[in-house]
Scaffold this motif. Structure first.
Motif, mmCIF file in Angstrom:
data_model
loop_
_atom_site.group_PDB
_atom_site.id
_atom_site.type_symbol
_atom_site.label_atom_id
_atom_site.label_comp_id
_atom_site.label_asym_id
_atom_site.label_seq_id
_atom_site.Cartn_x
_atom_site.Cartn_y
_atom_site.Cartn_z
ATOM 1 N N ASP A 19 47.470 -29.028 31.711
ATOM 2 C CA ASP A 19 48.149 -28.264 30.667
ATOM 3 C C ASP A 19 47.186 -27.542 29.730
ATOM 4 O OD1 ASP A 19 47.208 -30.597 29.543
ATOM 5 O OD2 ASP A 19 49.037 -31.054 28.408
ATOM 6 N N LEU A 20 45.935 -27.312 30.159
ATOM 7 C CA LEU A 20 45.034 -26.505 29.342
ATOM 8 C C LEU A 20 45.642 -25.130 29.105
ATOM 9 C CD1 LEU A 20 41.483 -27.201 30.855
ATOM 10 C CD2 LEU A 20 42.460 -28.145 28.755
ATOM 11 N N VAL A 21 45.450 -24.619 27.889
ATOM 12 C CA VAL A 21 46.000 -23.321 27.509
ATOM 13 C C VAL A 21 44.861 -22.307 27.470
ATOM 14 C CG1 VAL A 21 47.188 -22.027 25.703
ATOM 15 C CG2 VAL A 21 47.849 -24.403 26.184
ATOM 16 N N PRO A 22 44.866 -21.288 28.346
ATOM 17 C CA PRO A 22 43.775 -20.329 28.389
ATOM 18 C C PRO A 22 44.028 -19.131 27.469
ATOM 19 C CG PRO A 22 45.219 -19.949 30.237
ATOM 20 C CD PRO A 22 45.825 -21.102 29.461
ATOM 21 N N ILE A 23 42.967 -18.614 26.871
ATOM 22 C CA ILE A 23 43.009 -17.348 26.151
ATOM 23 C C ILE A 23 41.699 -16.614 26.441
ATOM 24 C CG2 ILE A 23 44.546 -18.128 24.304
ATOM 25 C CD1 ILE A 23 42.104 -18.410 22.488
ATOM 26 N N GLY A 24 41.677 -15.306 26.192
ATOM 27 C CA GLY A 24 40.455 -14.561 26.433
ATOM 28 C C GLY A 24 40.613 -13.102 26.073
ATOM 29 N N ALA A 25 39.487 -12.399 26.100
ATOM 30 C CA ALA A 25 39.461 -10.971 25.825
ATOM 31 C C ALA A 25 38.715 -10.295 26.963
ATOM 32 C CB ALA A 25 38.776 -10.681 24.492
ATOM 33 N N PRO A 26 39.235 -9.199 27.522
ATOM 34 C CA PRO A 26 38.529 -8.507 28.601
ATOM 35 C C PRO A 26 37.121 -8.100 28.158
ATOM 36 C CG PRO A 26 40.774 -7.672 28.377
ATOM 37 C CD PRO A 26 40.522 -8.575 27.206
ATOM 38 N N GLY A 27 36.139 -8.486 28.955
ATOM 39 C CA GLY A 27 34.768 -8.168 28.614
ATOM 40 C C GLY A 27 34.194 -8.993 27.487
ATOM 41 N N GLY A 28 34.957 -9.998 27.016
ATOM 42 C CA GLY A 28 34.501 -10.843 25.912
ATOM 43 C C GLY A 28 34.515 -12.309 26.297
ATOM 44 N N HIS A 104 51.859 -18.350 22.212
ATOM 45 C CA HIS A 104 50.695 -18.216 23.080
ATOM 46 C C HIS A 104 50.782 -16.886 23.823
ATOM 47 C CE1 HIS A 104 48.850 -19.265 27.235
ATOM 48 N NE2 HIS A 104 47.913 -18.765 26.458
ATOM 49 N N ASP A 105 49.719 -16.090 23.715
ATOM 50 C CA ASP A 105 49.600 -14.911 24.558
ATOM 51 C C ASP A 105 48.184 -14.861 25.099
ATOM 52 O OD1 ASP A 105 47.957 -13.819 22.552
ATOM 53 O OD2 ASP A 105 49.608 -12.712 21.633
ATOM 54 N N HIS A 108 45.746 -15.372 21.925
ATOM 55 C CA HIS A 108 46.038 -16.292 20.831
ATOM 56 C C HIS A 108 46.752 -17.536 21.358
ATOM 57 C CE1 HIS A 108 46.167 -12.143 19.268
ATOM 58 N NE2 HIS A 108 45.583 -12.633 18.189
ATOM 59 N N ALA A 109 46.562 -18.639 20.650
ATOM 60 C CA ALA A 109 47.315 -19.860 20.959
ATOM 61 C C ALA A 109 47.443 -20.689 19.694
ATOM 62 C CB ALA A 109 46.624 -20.674 22.050
ATOM 63 N N LEU A 110 48.596 -21.363 19.560
ATOM 64 C CA LEU A 110 48.927 -22.125 18.359
ATOM 65 C C LEU A 110 49.320 -23.543 18.764
ATOM 66 C CD1 LEU A 110 49.134 -21.119 15.345
ATOM 67 C CD2 LEU A 110 51.608 -21.099 15.692
ATOM 68 N N PHE A 111 48.905 -24.532 17.942
ATOM 69 C CA PHE A 111 49.204 -25.935 18.213
ATOM 70 C C PHE A 111 49.575 -26.606 16.891
ATOM 71 C CE2 PHE A 111 46.251 -24.314 21.266
ATOM 72 C CZ PHE A 111 46.719 -24.787 22.481
ATOM 73 N N ARG A 112 50.543 -27.538 16.940
ATOM 74 C CA ARG A 112 51.054 -28.140 15.709
ATOM 75 C C ARG A 112 51.225 -29.646 15.897
ATOM 76 N NH1 ARG A 112 53.968 -26.159 11.136
ATOM 77 N NH2 ARG A 112 55.579 -27.572 10.335
ATOM 78 N N ALA A 134 42.133 -17.704 18.316
ATOM 79 C CA ALA A 134 42.257 -16.271 18.592
ATOM 80 C C ALA A 134 40.907 -15.738 19.055
ATOM 81 C CB ALA A 134 42.728 -15.511 17.351
ATOM 82 N N ILE A 135 40.923 -14.948 20.110
ATOM 83 C CA ILE A 135 39.703 -14.303 20.611
ATOM 84 C C ILE A 135 39.836 -12.801 20.458
ATOM 85 C CG2 ILE A 135 38.361 -13.768 22.687
ATOM 86 C CD1 ILE A 135 38.714 -16.611 23.600
#
Length: 309
Positions: A19-28, A104-105, A108-112, A134-135
């Motif tokens: 259940d890992l939540v991935p986020i990222g930025a193209p080229g980043g 989550h997009d 960005h990802a949010l946890f509470r 946020a990245i």
């Protein structure tokens, strides 16, 4: 995220959680967060280099734990409040609690985490702790919000605890790495005793505003900079890449590793361990924030990866 993703390397901790939540930025940057502890589990630069410690349990199983509602250790692992004695482990319970994922997009990802019967047995306050990731390009920003949902003042401390690779990918020799503080600091630092409590001060190992990293610094545990003047720190090596860490509303700093380990923790905190002679009510604990009912406290930390020149 699938099993073939280069974000998940083959490392000694075994199979990553599903259940890992991935986020990222193209080229980043790319990152993945574990809802257990809302903990950053992977952080990768644009060239595929892993910037975060791998959590090898034979050395230290942490990666970037969230510290709440205390930072460091309490004397006798307990505190007093309203005539009662409560017990909390070092760094609190958030790092072992399962957070509820929120919005989550791709970037960005949010946890509470909210109080429940288990938390109230150790910490009798109504709270909500929200951690956001946020990245943007080569910068990861981690935000924290603590809300007092009760009708009485709420005492707490908070901290980040990221373990960065030492040496960094493409960073050259381990012995060449150092941390640059943005501002001059006090001539002394604090040290812990064998029980993990603040026990003494000693001359700072900073040379000007530079801390040259070497294992001998950590033979007696962490370096602690109470009420640090700097709010930005650059971790780098000559001619190598850098990670620039910036903080907001986190006035204390710890730096720690285990000798000969391949990580260095640069830890911005609000609060710190008990002094070895402290036995007071938690509301009198140095470094504790007392949050009025209905109010929200905020802090953040950003990590920016800067490529080699």
């Amino acid at each position: 995220m699938n099993e073939q993703s280069p974000l998940i390397p083959t490392l000694p901790q075994g199979t990553p959680p599903e259940d890992l939540v991935p986020i990222g930025a193209p080229g980043g940057l790319d990152a993945a967060i574990n809802p257990l502890g809302a903990e950053l589990w992977f952080l990768r630069d644009r060239d595929g280099g892993h910037l975060l410690w791998n959590g090898n349990p034979d050395i230290w199983s942490g990666r970037a734990p969230i510290l709440f509602p205390i930072v460091g250790r309490l004397r006798d692992d307990s505190y007093r409040h309203d005539g009662h004695v409560y017990r909390l482990p070092r760094h609190g319970f958030a790092r072992h609690a399962r957070f509820t994922p929120g919005a989550h997009d791709d970037h960005h990802a949010l946890f509470r985490l909210e109080d429940n019967a288990e938390t109230r047995a150790a910490y009798p306050f109504a709270f909500a702790l929200t951690i956001s990731y946020a990245i943007t390009g080569n910068t990861l920003t981690i935000g924290a919000e603590v809300a007092n949902r009760g009708d009485t003042p709420m005492p707490f401390s908070f901290g980040f605890h990221p373990a960065l690779r030492w040496p960094l990918p493409q960073g050259g020799l381990r012995a060449a790495h150092h941390i640059l503080f943005d501002r001059p600091e006090a001539p002394d630092i604090a040290r812990l005793d064998s029980n993990g409590l603040l026990a003494r001060s000693e001359p700072s190992p900073l040379e000007g505003q530079e801390l040259r990293l070497r294992d001998a610094l950590f033979e007696q545990d962490a370096l602690i900079f109470p009420e640090v003047n700097s709010h930005a720190f650059t971790y780098t090596s000559p001619g190598g890449p850098a990670i620039r860490l910036q903080t907001e509303n986190l006035p204390d700093l710890g730096i720690w590793t285990k000798p000969d380990a391949d990580f260095i923790c640069i830890e911005p905190w609000q609060g710190h361990a008990d002094a070895d002679d402290f036995s007071g009510d938690i509301f009198q604990k140095p470094g504790v924030i007392v949050l009025p009912p209905g109010e929200v406290w905020k802090a953040s930390m950003s990590l920016t990866h800067e490529r080699s020149a």
